[in-house]
Design a protein around this motif. Structure first.
Motif, mmCIF file in Angstrom:
data_model
loop_
_atom_site.group_PDB
_atom_site.id
_atom_site.type_symbol
_atom_site.label_atom_id
_atom_site.label_comp_id
_atom_site.label_asym_id
_atom_site.label_seq_id
_atom_site.Cartn_x
_atom_site.Cartn_y
_atom_site.Cartn_z
ATOM 1 N N CYS A 11 0.850 -1.201 0.000
ATOM 2 C CA CYS A 11 0.000 0.000 0.000
ATOM 3 C C CYS A 11 0.883 1.247 0.000
ATOM 4 O O CYS A 11 2.099 1.152 0.165
ATOM 5 N N HIS A 12 0.249 2.386 -0.226
ATOM 6 C CA HIS A 12 0.985 3.650 -0.421
ATOM 7 C C HIS A 12 0.463 4.762 0.469
ATOM 8 O O HIS A 12 -0.747 4.899 0.657
ATOM 9 N N SER A 13 1.391 5.581 0.958
ATOM 10 C CA SER A 13 1.039 6.731 1.803
ATOM 11 C C SER A 13 1.377 8.032 1.070
ATOM 12 O O SER A 13 1.884 8.013 -0.053
ATOM 13 N N SER A 16 4.589 8.635 -0.934
ATOM 14 C CA SER A 16 4.687 8.466 -2.395
ATOM 15 C C SER A 16 3.391 8.979 -3.011
ATOM 16 O O SER A 16 3.144 10.189 -2.975
ATOM 17 N N ASP A 17 2.536 8.094 -3.533
ATOM 18 C CA ASP A 17 1.352 8.590 -4.240
ATOM 19 C C ASP A 17 0.037 8.180 -3.604
ATOM 20 O O ASP A 17 -1.006 8.191 -4.251
ATOM 21 N N GLY A 18 0.064 7.843 -2.309
ATOM 22 C CA GLY A 18 -1.185 7.618 -1.582
ATOM 23 C C GLY A 18 -1.725 8.941 -1.049
ATOM 24 O O GLY A 18 -1.033 9.960 -1.097
ATOM 25 N N ASP A 41 5.819 2.284 -0.083
ATOM 26 C CA ASP A 41 5.828 3.462 -0.955
ATOM 27 C C ASP A 41 6.755 3.252 -2.146
ATOM 28 O O ASP A 41 7.755 2.543 -2.055
ATOM 29 N N HIS A 42 6.422 3.905 -3.264
ATOM 30 C CA HIS A 42 7.247 3.818 -4.471
ATOM 31 C C HIS A 42 8.631 4.432 -4.216
ATOM 32 O O HIS A 42 8.734 5.615 -3.850
ATOM 33 N N ASP A 43 9.685 3.655 -4.435
ATOM 34 C CA ASP A 43 11.071 4.144 -4.487
ATOM 35 C C ASP A 43 11.484 4.962 -3.255
ATOM 36 O O ASP A 43 12.375 5.814 -3.359
ATOM 37 N N ARG A 137 2.973 9.844 -11.866
ATOM 38 C CA ARG A 137 1.836 9.959 -12.776
ATOM 39 C C ARG A 137 0.530 10.094 -12.002
ATOM 40 O O ARG A 137 -0.413 10.732 -12.467
ATOM 41 N N THR A 138 0.470 9.483 -10.822
ATOM 42 C CA THR A 138 -0.746 9.581 -10.007
ATOM 43 C C THR A 138 -1.052 11.046 -9.664
ATOM 44 O O THR A 138 -2.212 11.465 -9.673
ATOM 45 N N HIS A 139 -0.010 11.822 -9.343
ATOM 46 C CA HIS A 139 -0.227 13.233 -8.992
ATOM 47 C C HIS A 139 -0.698 14.022 -10.214
ATOM 48 O O HIS A 139 -1.560 14.899 -10.093
ATOM 49 N N PHE A 252 -3.473 -0.500 -1.953
ATOM 50 C CA PHE A 252 -4.368 0.607 -1.596
ATOM 51 C C PHE A 252 -3.614 1.948 -1.687
ATOM 52 O O PHE A 252 -2.500 2.077 -1.190
ATOM 53 N N HIS A 253 -4.265 2.939 -2.359
ATOM 54 C CA HIS A 253 -3.691 4.290 -2.485
ATOM 55 C C HIS A 253 -4.551 5.344 -1.790
ATOM 56 O O HIS A 253 -4.013 6.325 -1.279
ATOM 57 N N SER A 254 -5.884 5.180 -1.866
ATOM 58 C CA SER A 254 -6.751 6.275 -1.427
ATOM 59 C C SER A 254 -8.192 5.776 -1.263
ATOM 60 O O SER A 254 -8.671 5.011 -2.101
HETATM 61 MN MN MN Z 1 1.114 4.126 -7.154
#
Ligand code: MN
Ligand code: AMP
Ligand code: MN
Ligand code: MN
Length: 285
Positions: A11-13, A16-18, A41-43, A137-139, A252-254
């Motif tokens: 999952c992401h916070s 990164s892009d959560g 989180d990504h990278d 890209r999510t942003h 999960f992102h959001s």
């Molecule tokens: Mn993502």
């Protein structure tokens, strides 16, 4: 440990892009009955200490995590690392290097969107990036929704930001070998993330799995938010064929964007080695 465990290891916070903080994710995972959690989180591992502290506050067992962007056979592939030492200097340097290209890429994405009449996308996307180094890209997708270009982020990825569409900029990420060895050398386990998402031919997919295994990769996500029930079966078979352990994670992102909530996935199919069995001594309580 049994394969019947509500583990959510992807999952992401906002790091990164959560859209939720590590603390909000820990609370949500706990409330949803998650029994073992990892923030990936990504990278970036800047959220790991907060995630661990919040998990501990809920009595939720925790594995360190990250999702590393790599380039394989000309495609972007994601490798999840679990249970590594977040203080490992080579892991930290590798992630820093991987993040490094995002700023320039984002400006090129913005130029490409401007060429089709969508202006100010870089500044617009940056507003959504909790961590400017991790502009993704999510942003951009969130900004295009805000700007009224699309109704929702899924529509953005159908019309923009993907191969052949405005806003897409080819990018070279880390190599498969590097990402797998950063994770393994830091005491963790490398996992192929959401394999059904890459659009590989069977030959390319076979090459990914074999090379991943050769470099020391240990597991594959079988049950994830972006797999269908048929894909659970397909990748369970591939895990057995390649002698890989199996992982489970919602991605999960959001609350507003993700179809699969934390902890809301089916259990792993039987006759697989769950990745948490191999990582038992890396779980932090
Ligand atoms: Mn993502
Ligand atoms: P980046 O790392 O900047 O290439 O951004 C990749 C992120 O964009 C992924 O981690 C997803 O969060 C999101 N993404 C990519 N493709 C899609 C899609 N088709 N639908 C929704 N989100 C997507
Ligand atoms: Mn991914
Ligand atoms: Mn992800």
């Amino acid at each position: 440990m049994s394969s019947i465990l509500n583990a959510d290891l992807h999952c992401h916070s906002v790091v990164s892009d959560g859209t939720l903080t590590p603390e909000e994710l820990a609370a949500r995972a706990h409330a949803n009955g998650v029994e073992l959690w990892a923030l990936t989180d990504h990278d970036e591992i800047g959220g790991q200490q907060r995630a661990l502290a919040a998990a501990r506050a809920h009595g939720l067992p925790y594995l360190t995590g990250a999702e590393i962007s790599i380039t394989f056979a000309g495609h972007t592939v994601h490798i999840v690392g679990l249970g590594f030492d977040a203080e490992d200097p080579r892991m930290q340097a590798g992630l820093r290097q991987t993040r490094g290209g995002r700023g320039g890429r984002a400006r090129e994405m913005s130029d490409s969107l401007a060429a089709v009449g969508i202006h100010g996308a870089y500044e617009g996307a940056l507003k959504y990036a909790g961590n400017p180094e991790l502009i993704s890209r999510t942003h951009f997708a969130r900004y295009l929704v805000e700007a009224g270009v699309c109704r929702e982020t899924n529509e953005v990825f159908r019309k923009y930001l993907t191969e052949g569409k405005p806003g897409f900029v080819p990018h070279r990420w880390a190599t498969l070998r590097d990402a797998v060895s950063w994770i393994g050398d830091a005491g963790g386990m490398a996992v192929i993330a959401h394999p059904a998402r890459y659009g590989f031919t069977p030959t390319e997919e076979y090459a990914l799995f074999s090379e991943f295994k050769t470099h020391g990769g240990r597991a594959v996500e079988v049950v994830t938010g972006s797999h269908s029930a048929a894909e659970y079966v397909k990748y369970a078979d591939m895990a057995r064929e390649f002698g890989l352990a199996a992982s489970r994670g919602s991605d999960f992102h959001s609350p507003d964007e993700s179809h699969t909530d934390l902890g809301a996935l089916p259990f792993l199919p039987g006759q697989l080695t769950p990745v948490w069995e191999l990582l038992a001594d890396r779980i932090q309580q």
